[in-house]
Design a protein around this motif. Structure first.
Motif, PDB file in Angstrom:
ATOM      1  N   ASP A 122      94.574  16.674  -1.907  1.00 30.82           N
ATOM      2  CA  ASP A 122      93.882  15.932  -0.855  1.00 30.82           C
ATOM      3  C   ASP A 122      94.333  16.400   0.521  1.00 30.82           C
ATOM      4  O   ASP A 122      93.526  16.809   1.366  1.00 30.82           O
ATOM      5  CB  ASP A 122      94.165  14.443  -1.050  1.00 30.82           C
ATOM      6  N   VAL A 123      95.625  16.341   0.757  1.00 29.87           N
ATOM      7  CA  VAL A 123      96.159  16.681   2.076  1.00 29.87           C
ATOM      8  C   VAL A 123      95.932  18.154   2.404  1.00 29.87           C
ATOM      9  O   VAL A 123      95.515  18.506   3.519  1.00 29.87           O
ATOM     10  CB  VAL A 123      97.660  16.333   2.142  1.00 29.87           C
ATOM     11  N   ALA A 124      96.189  19.039   1.444  1.00 28.73           N
ATOM     12  CA  ALA A 124      96.086  20.476   1.710  1.00 28.73           C
ATOM     13  C   ALA A 124      94.658  20.895   2.027  1.00 28.73           C
ATOM     14  O   ALA A 124      94.399  21.548   3.058  1.00 28.73           O
ATOM     15  CB  ALA A 124      96.616  21.256   0.514  1.00 28.73           C
ATOM     16  N   VAL A 125      93.721  20.528   1.170  1.00 32.80           N
ATOM     17  CA  VAL A 125      92.331  20.956   1.357  1.00 32.80           C
ATOM     18  C   VAL A 125      91.689  20.246   2.539  1.00 32.80           C
ATOM     19  O   VAL A 125      91.011  20.872   3.368  1.00 32.80           O
ATOM     20  CB  VAL A 125      91.521  20.715   0.067  1.00 32.80           C
ATOM     21  N   ALA A 126      91.898  18.931   2.641  1.00 33.52           N
ATOM     22  CA  ALA A 126      91.286  18.163   3.735  1.00 33.52           C
ATOM     23  C   ALA A 126      91.841  18.580   5.093  1.00 33.52           C
ATOM     24  O   ALA A 126      91.105  18.636   6.085  1.00 33.52           O
ATOM     25  CB  ALA A 126      91.495  16.667   3.505  1.00 33.52           C
ATOM     26  N   SER A 127      93.134  18.868   5.161  1.00 34.14           N
ATOM     27  CA  SER A 127      93.733  19.288   6.433  1.00 34.14           C
ATOM     28  C   SER A 127      93.186  20.638   6.883  1.00 34.14           C
ATOM     29  O   SER A 127      92.943  20.874   8.073  1.00 34.14           O
ATOM     30  CB  SER A 127      95.259  19.338   6.306  1.00 34.14           C
ATOM     31  N   LEU A 128      93.005  21.555   5.929  1.00 33.62           N
ATOM     32  CA  LEU A 128      92.446  22.865   6.258  1.00 33.62           C
ATOM     33  C   LEU A 128      91.020  22.711   6.795  1.00 33.62           C
ATOM     34  O   LEU A 128      90.649  23.335   7.800  1.00 33.62           O
ATOM     35  CB  LEU A 128      92.450  23.758   5.019  1.00 33.62           C
ATOM     36  N   TRP A 129      90.224  21.858   6.151  1.00 34.35           N
ATOM     37  CA  TRP A 129      88.854  21.652   6.587  1.00 34.35           C
ATOM     38  C   TRP A 129      88.805  20.978   7.955  1.00 34.35           C
ATOM     39  O   TRP A 129      87.974  21.319   8.800  1.00 34.35           O
ATOM     40  CB  TRP A 129      88.097  20.838   5.547  1.00 34.35           C
ATOM     41  N   MET A 130      89.708  20.035   8.194  1.00 31.86           N
ATOM     42  CA  MET A 130      89.757  19.371   9.494  1.00 31.86           C
ATOM     43  C   MET A 130      90.087  20.374  10.599  1.00 31.86           C
ATOM     44  O   MET A 130      89.521  20.315  11.700  1.00 31.86           O
ATOM     45  CB  MET A 130      90.791  18.250   9.472  1.00 31.86           C
ATOM     46  N   PRO A 145      98.844  24.736 -10.387  1.00 31.49           N
ATOM     47  CA  PRO A 145      98.324  25.315  -9.140  1.00 31.49           C
ATOM     48  C   PRO A 145      96.805  25.463  -9.136  1.00 31.49           C
ATOM     49  O   PRO A 145      96.188  25.552  -8.066  1.00 31.49           O
ATOM     50  CB  PRO A 145      99.023  26.677  -9.071  1.00 31.49           C
ATOM     51  N   TRP A 146      96.183  25.489 -10.322  1.00 28.26           N
ATOM     52  CA  TRP A 146      94.729  25.634 -10.379  1.00 28.26           C
ATOM     53  C   TRP A 146      94.013  24.430  -9.762  1.00 28.26           C
ATOM     54  O   TRP A 146      92.832  24.516  -9.428  1.00 28.26           O
ATOM     55  CB  TRP A 146      94.279  25.834 -11.825  1.00 28.26           C
ATOM     56  N   LEU A 147      94.705  23.309  -9.646  1.00 26.55           N
ATOM     57  CA  LEU A 147      94.076  22.139  -9.036  1.00 26.55           C
ATOM     58  C   LEU A 147      93.673  22.411  -7.587  1.00 26.55           C
ATOM     59  O   LEU A 147      92.712  21.832  -7.083  1.00 26.55           O
ATOM     60  CB  LEU A 147      95.010  20.929  -9.103  1.00 26.55           C
ATOM     61  N   PHE A 148      94.421  23.280  -6.896  1.00 20.39           N
ATOM     62  CA  PHE A 148      94.065  23.622  -5.526  1.00 20.39           C
ATOM     63  C   PHE A 148      92.726  24.366  -5.490  1.00 20.39           C
ATOM     64  O   PHE A 148      91.891  24.123  -4.621  1.00 20.39           O
ATOM     65  CB  PHE A 148      95.163  24.469  -4.877  1.00 20.39           C
ATOM     66  N   ALA A 149      92.534  25.275  -6.445  1.00 22.06           N
ATOM     67  CA  ALA A 149      91.268  25.999  -6.528  1.00 22.06           C
ATOM     68  C   ALA A 149      90.126  25.032  -6.822  1.00 22.06           C
ATOM     69  O   ALA A 149      89.030  25.142  -6.259  1.00 22.06           O
ATOM     70  CB  ALA A 149      91.347  27.082  -7.610  1.00 22.06           C
ATOM     71  N   LEU A 150      90.382  24.065  -7.692  1.00 19.93           N
ATOM     72  CA  LEU A 150      89.377  23.047  -7.990  1.00 19.93           C
ATOM     73  C   LEU A 150      89.010  22.279  -6.720  1.00 19.93           C
ATOM     74  O   LEU A 150      87.836  21.995  -6.458  1.00 19.93           O
ATOM     75  CB  LEU A 150      89.905  22.098  -9.066  1.00 19.93           C
ATOM     76  N   GLY A 151      90.023  21.942  -5.913  1.00 18.80           N
ATOM     77  CA  GLY A 151      89.771  21.219  -4.668  1.00 18.80           C
ATOM     78  C   GLY A 151      88.944  22.016  -3.679  1.00 18.80           C
ATOM     79  O   GLY A 151      88.085  21.466  -2.984  1.00 18.80           O
ATOM     80  N   VAL A 152      89.178  23.321  -3.620  1.00 18.77           N
ATOM     81  CA  VAL A 152      88.415  24.181  -2.704  1.00 18.77           C
ATOM     82  C   VAL A 152      86.952  24.248  -3.130  1.00 18.77           C
ATOM     83  O   VAL A 152      86.037  24.163  -2.297  1.00 18.77           O
ATOM     84  CB  VAL A 152      89.036  25.590  -2.660  1.00 18.77           C
ATOM     85  N   VAL A 153      86.704  24.403  -4.434  1.00 13.80           N
ATOM     86  CA  VAL A 153      85.322  24.418  -4.937  1.00 13.80           C
ATOM     87  C   VAL A 153      84.651  23.084  -4.638  1.00 13.80           C
ATOM     88  O   VAL A 153      83.501  23.037  -4.181  1.00 13.80           O
ATOM     89  CB  VAL A 153      85.308  24.710  -6.448  1.00 13.80           C
ATOM     90  N   TRP A 154      85.351  22.009  -4.876  1.00 14.30           N
ATOM     91  CA  TRP A 154      84.838  20.657  -4.635  1.00 14.30           C
ATOM     92  C   TRP A 154      84.439  20.501  -3.169  1.00 14.30           C
ATOM     93  O   TRP A 154      83.334  20.056  -2.857  1.00 14.30           O
ATOM     94  CB  TRP A 154      85.924  19.673  -5.031  1.00 14.30           C
ATOM     95  N   MET A 155      85.331  20.886  -2.270  1.00 15.45           N
ATOM     96  CA  MET A 155      85.045  20.763  -0.838  1.00 15.45           C
ATOM     97  C   MET A 155      83.884  21.666  -0.441  1.00 15.45           C
ATOM     98  O   MET A 155      83.081  21.307   0.435  1.00 15.45           O
ATOM     99  CB  MET A 155      86.294  21.122  -0.034  1.00 15.45           C
TER     100      MET A 155
END
Length: 417
Positions: free
Chosen positions: A178-186, A329-339
């Protein structure tokens, strides 16, 4: 992996643990205020929210405290602070004001919400085919919790976590995503805000409606802002916890009725009194938004709600096993696809409605960041637009728990559970 809780924790007194957590949160927020140039630079990179999760997790991982067995989380934080936060974060919603902002803004916002729900399904199916280990077990439940955060906010994420009984470690892993992907997008949105006039001029969109939004937002802020009195604070606290008591009183009765009379109720968690406490607290907060109680926002109702929320977040962090966060670590990739699916839906809505970039940015952050960061992005376009971010962010709070529940049921079905 060692079990950090096999030995007795160093601190066994729950009152001392409570004080430690409160002092930790105070220190984090003091440091985040930027009293020194170093701290200003540090918190531009590391969000305070992440520390609220991870410092208590360090306490638990190192054996300083036993965050799993302490009653601070359950029943105090989960059953009392969470529903109170939901009440205080929703009673300030000005639905009439939001609808008055124009249908295009709401269309873009709704597209962002749809993008989060659709993105959950797309990313789950993609990784179920590409890398099945990523979505095995209770991953679907962790995704439901993340959907609550990305549609609404932290309170919705926690509510969804409790509804679907997400394991603390799985929840912690998705909190990091949540924090990693959302912060990058923000960060991307803040960059685009600095070029908004150039981009709007290039696209040839009509910005007159945006100018009207600025005027309305400034008027709303001037009308409601005030220095809170002791009476204001007492009324805010009394309203929040009074509704929590009512929600608990009614929730148990309603859950028992469904258990006794509706055969399929358990499948949809309708026999859980906690589910009804969350639903009733959110609904009562929404009903209060149509009364004079909404004026309590001017005295800081949402700030007190956020205070309760951050304590709740710290209590959740106390249950995390930090070493397990490195396992997936694959969860981060999942988050990027989701976003990415969320962004694509917003771009389509922006193209169809021909709106300024502001609508795109705030339509996204009204979902992804809710009232916590949506005002920041809105203010990056113009300071007087910050309240617009609050309005859409609180709308996300109002819908986040409901829609995360729907998303969770869909993901549960896809997972075959």
């Amino acid at each position: 992996m060692p079990d950090v809780q096999t030995a007795a924790p160093l601190i066994t007194n729950d009152i001392v643990v409570f004080g430690l957590i409160a002092a930790t949160l105070g220190a984090i927020f003091w440091a985040a205020s930027g009293p020194t140039p170093f701290l200003q630079r540090f918190f531009k990179v590391v969000p305070a929210l992440l520390l609220c999760y991870f410092i208590p997790a360090i306490y638990n991982t190192t054996g300083l405290i036993d965050g799993i067995n302490t009653p601070l989380y359950n029943p105090v934080a989960r059953d009392v602070l969470l529903p109170a936060a939901l009440v205080l974060l929703t009673l300030s919603i000005d639905l009439k004001g939001i609808f008055g902002l124009g249908p295009k803004l709401l269309i873009v916002f709704a597209a962002g919400t749809l993008g989060v729900m659709l993105g959950a399904v797309v990313s789950f199916l993609l990784f179920d085919w590409l890398h099945p280990v990523t979505v095995e077990g209770d991953t679907w439940a962790g995704m439901a919790a993340l959907a609550g955060s990305w549609i609404g906010g932290g309170a919705n994420m926690v509510a969804a976590r409790e509804v679907f009984e997400v394991d603390a470690t799985t929840f912690g892993q998705f909190a990091v995503v949540d924090v990693a992907v959302a912060s990058l997008w923000m960060a991307v949105l803040l960059y685009l805000a600095g070029r908004s006039e150039e981009l709007d001029a290039r696209s040839g969109v009509d910005t007159r409606a945006l100018d009207e939004l600025k005027a309305k937002a400034a008027a709303y802020e001037a009308q409601h802002a005030r220095i809170p009195s002791l009476t204001d604070l007492m009324v805010i606290v009394g309203t929040g916890f009074g509704i929590v008591a009512l929600a608990h009183a009614l929730g148990g009765v309603i859950a028992a009725w469904f258990a006794a009379n509706v055969s399929w109720a358990a499948q949809f968690s309708l026999t859980s009194s906690f589910v009804w406490v969350v639903v009733l607290s959110t609904t009562m907060g929404l009903l209060l938004s149509f009364t004079r109680a909404r004026r309590l926002e001017g005295a800081g109702a949402s700030k007190i709600g956020s205070l309760l929320l951050y304590f709740l977040i710290a209590c959740i962090g106390m249950q995390m096993d930090l070493l397990a966060l490195l396992d997936r670590p694959w969860l981060f990739a999942l988050g990027v696809v989701w976003m990415s699916v969320h962004i694509i839906c917003l771009l389509i809505a922006m193209k169809l409605t021909r709106v300024p970039l502001f609508y795109f940015a705030i339509g996204s952050q009204g979902n992804i960041g809710a009232a916590a960061s949506a005002p920041v992005v809105a203010a990056a376009f113009h300071p007087s637009l910050a309240p617009v971010g609050v309005l859409l962010g609180t709308l996300g709070y109002a819908t986040g728990t409901y829609l995360a529940y729907v998303t969770g049921l869909i993901l549960k079905t896809l997972a075959g559970q």
